[in-house]
Design an enzyme around this catalytic site. Sequence first.
Site, PDB file in Angstrom:
ATOM      1  N   ASP A   1       0.831  -1.214   0.000  1.00 41.50           N
ATOM      2  CA  ASP A   1       0.000   0.000   0.000  1.00 41.50           C
ATOM      3  C   ASP A   1       0.865   1.263   0.000  1.00 41.50           C
ATOM      4  O   ASP A   1       0.340   2.372  -0.048  1.00 41.50           O
ATOM      5  CB  ASP A   1      -0.922  -0.029   1.232  1.00 41.50           C
ATOM      6  CG  ASP A   1      -2.032   1.012   1.174  1.00 41.50           C
ATOM      7  OD1 ASP A   1      -2.603   1.198   0.082  1.00 41.50           O
ATOM      8  OD2 ASP A   1      -2.335   1.639   2.205  1.00 41.50           O
TER       9      ASP A   1
ATOM     10  N   SER B   1      -6.457   5.702  -0.215  1.00 41.63           N
ATOM     11  CA  SER B   1      -6.685   4.467  -0.962  1.00 41.63           C
ATOM     12  C   SER B   1      -8.171   4.145  -0.951  1.00 41.63           C
ATOM     13  O   SER B   1      -8.823   4.245   0.092  1.00 41.63           O
ATOM     14  CB  SER B   1      -5.930   3.299  -0.314  1.00 41.63           C
ATOM     15  OG  SER B   1      -4.553   3.576  -0.233  1.00 41.63           O
TER      16      SER B   1
ATOM     17  N   GLN C   1      -4.654  -0.944  -7.540  1.00 46.11           N
ATOM     18  CA  GLN C   1      -5.270  -0.062  -6.549  1.00 46.11           C
ATOM     19  C   GLN C   1      -5.796   1.206  -7.200  1.00 46.11           C
ATOM     20  O   GLN C   1      -5.170   1.770  -8.096  1.00 46.11           O
ATOM     21  CB  GLN C   1      -4.262   0.331  -5.463  1.00 46.11           C
ATOM     22  CG  GLN C   1      -4.873   1.211  -4.375  1.00 46.11           C
ATOM     23  CD  GLN C   1      -3.974   1.388  -3.168  1.00 46.11           C
ATOM     24  OE1 GLN C   1      -2.960   2.066  -3.233  1.00 46.11           O
ATOM     25  NE2 GLN C   1      -4.346   0.772  -2.064  1.00 46.11           N
TER      26      GLN C   1
END
Lengths: 283, 283
Positions: A201, A225, A275
């Site tokens: 991430d 995110s 993502q």
Amino acid sequence: VASAVDDLIQLLDLEQIEVNIFRGAQPKEVNLDLQRVFGGQVAGQALVAAARTVEPDRAVHSLHAYFLRPGDVSIPILYDVDHIRDGSSFTTRRVVAIQHGRAIFNLQASFQIEESGFEHALPMPDVPDPETLQSVEQRWIDAGLGLDPPERGVDIRHVEDPIFSDAASPPRFRQHVWIRAKAPLPDDPILHTCALVYASDLTMMDTTLLPHGRSHHGTNVQMASLDHAMWFHRPFRADEWLLYVVQTPSASGARGFAEGKIFDRSGHLVVSVVQEGLIRPRR
Amino acid sequence: VASAVDDLIQLLDLEQIEVNIFRGAQPKEVNLDLQRVFGGQVAGQALVAAARTVEPDRAVHSLHAYFLRPGDVSIPILYDVDHIRDGSSFTTRRVVAIQHGRAIFNLQASFQIEESGFEHALPMPDVPDPETLQSVEQRWIDAGLGLDPPERGVDIRHVEDPIFSDAASPPRFRQHVWIRAKAPLPDDPILHTCALVYASDLTMMDTTLLPHGRSHHGTNVQMASLDHAMWFHRPFRADEWLLYVVQTPSASGARGFAEGKIFDRSGHLVVSVVQEGLIRPRR
């Protein structure tokens, strides 16, 4: 260094409250200024919770998750696991991460017995070795960013220079970053997987701003995110160098979209990551 | 042709049983030999169910789903919608598709108010116009495959020749396919989105076999979609030509992995798709 890795290992060691309910702690040294939980922590802990309910002969091969609400760093996170499928070859789990009575994160993950079959893989791009590159900490100091990078137990070495783009940067759509845990991890495959979930991430959303001369250091972009998806193609160790290649095919509607490929040092494609995140210009 | 599109429109028009419960019909002319429900139908119907519970000023920007069990074509499918988040900018829904008391499919989808911000996009590759290419039906007849392709209301025109690989084919890792609904669709954005969800399940897994000289026509491979993820970058019409570019970065563990990019005819990147599927060699 070792203590940052110990903290990461402890973060990923959940307390089992009931058969399908787990509790995840917060980092020992919480940066209360950040005010919200790091997304990789929730994703990593949620996958640990799912894996704890699956027979050990089944390995995770993919996960899909949404970040729903900011996590509160001042209290633990509860993980509630739903056994949506126990099949002969595949096992699927849904995990809801809960704080203050509300879902902050929702994950689905699929596990599979060991099988063999067709094999092919993208080749690894040719980049400089990690030993020839400076740590992200040194880069931040050299760039005069005036603050320490988050201490996360992950060694991060960017191939490209500068790391972040500003108004003078030519547009870039791809970056290459070497990553590994800063100290050896125990030989538990789930721990290596969840450590990489945690680390994955870190560099995705930055990539979506590279074409626009902005970065998350500026006060002019709100970033978060939105989702996170990973596919685990082959085994790997998170305490050995992994090359994380991220490109950004699109940005639109205040959202940035990034695709990552992770290779081990011998050039095997081990993980794919996708993502999308909010990248909202501040007025 | 028009009736196949009417069938598709009817498939995507669910019956509302309760506020958050919907029932999806099966195609009028069910091919009982196939024995299981087409994945794109379940994914499209599940997204319709989710969208019916969301304010119309919010458009879907992404979905993530797992196929859990084969769908039974002889009975309807129940869709149970969970309102996991109603935020100020984002709304998230979970939908479980149920038959015979068990989950056959689990979807999460996220919707967003209209926003603007940074813009960039991959360029469209240069390929022949769809008018110069033969329909998939004609290709099947020419290839002597001895059976009709499924009539799905979607016009599919492959750029590459041959469509499928066999033992004599050089390895390929990418294919380009033009797709559109065979007749005009009503001006409802959700219908166009769900029609593309439906169609997007058609060519992903075939691509993962291209490097291996096999296809789903052979009796030597067991194939099934495992998951399905889509990101909707920009508006589009599903009854105008869209270029579907699919590449396969990896196959391992009896699973094939495929990434798709969908462009409108003017070259705008409108959708990204990722899918992993079982591609199990039969002994």
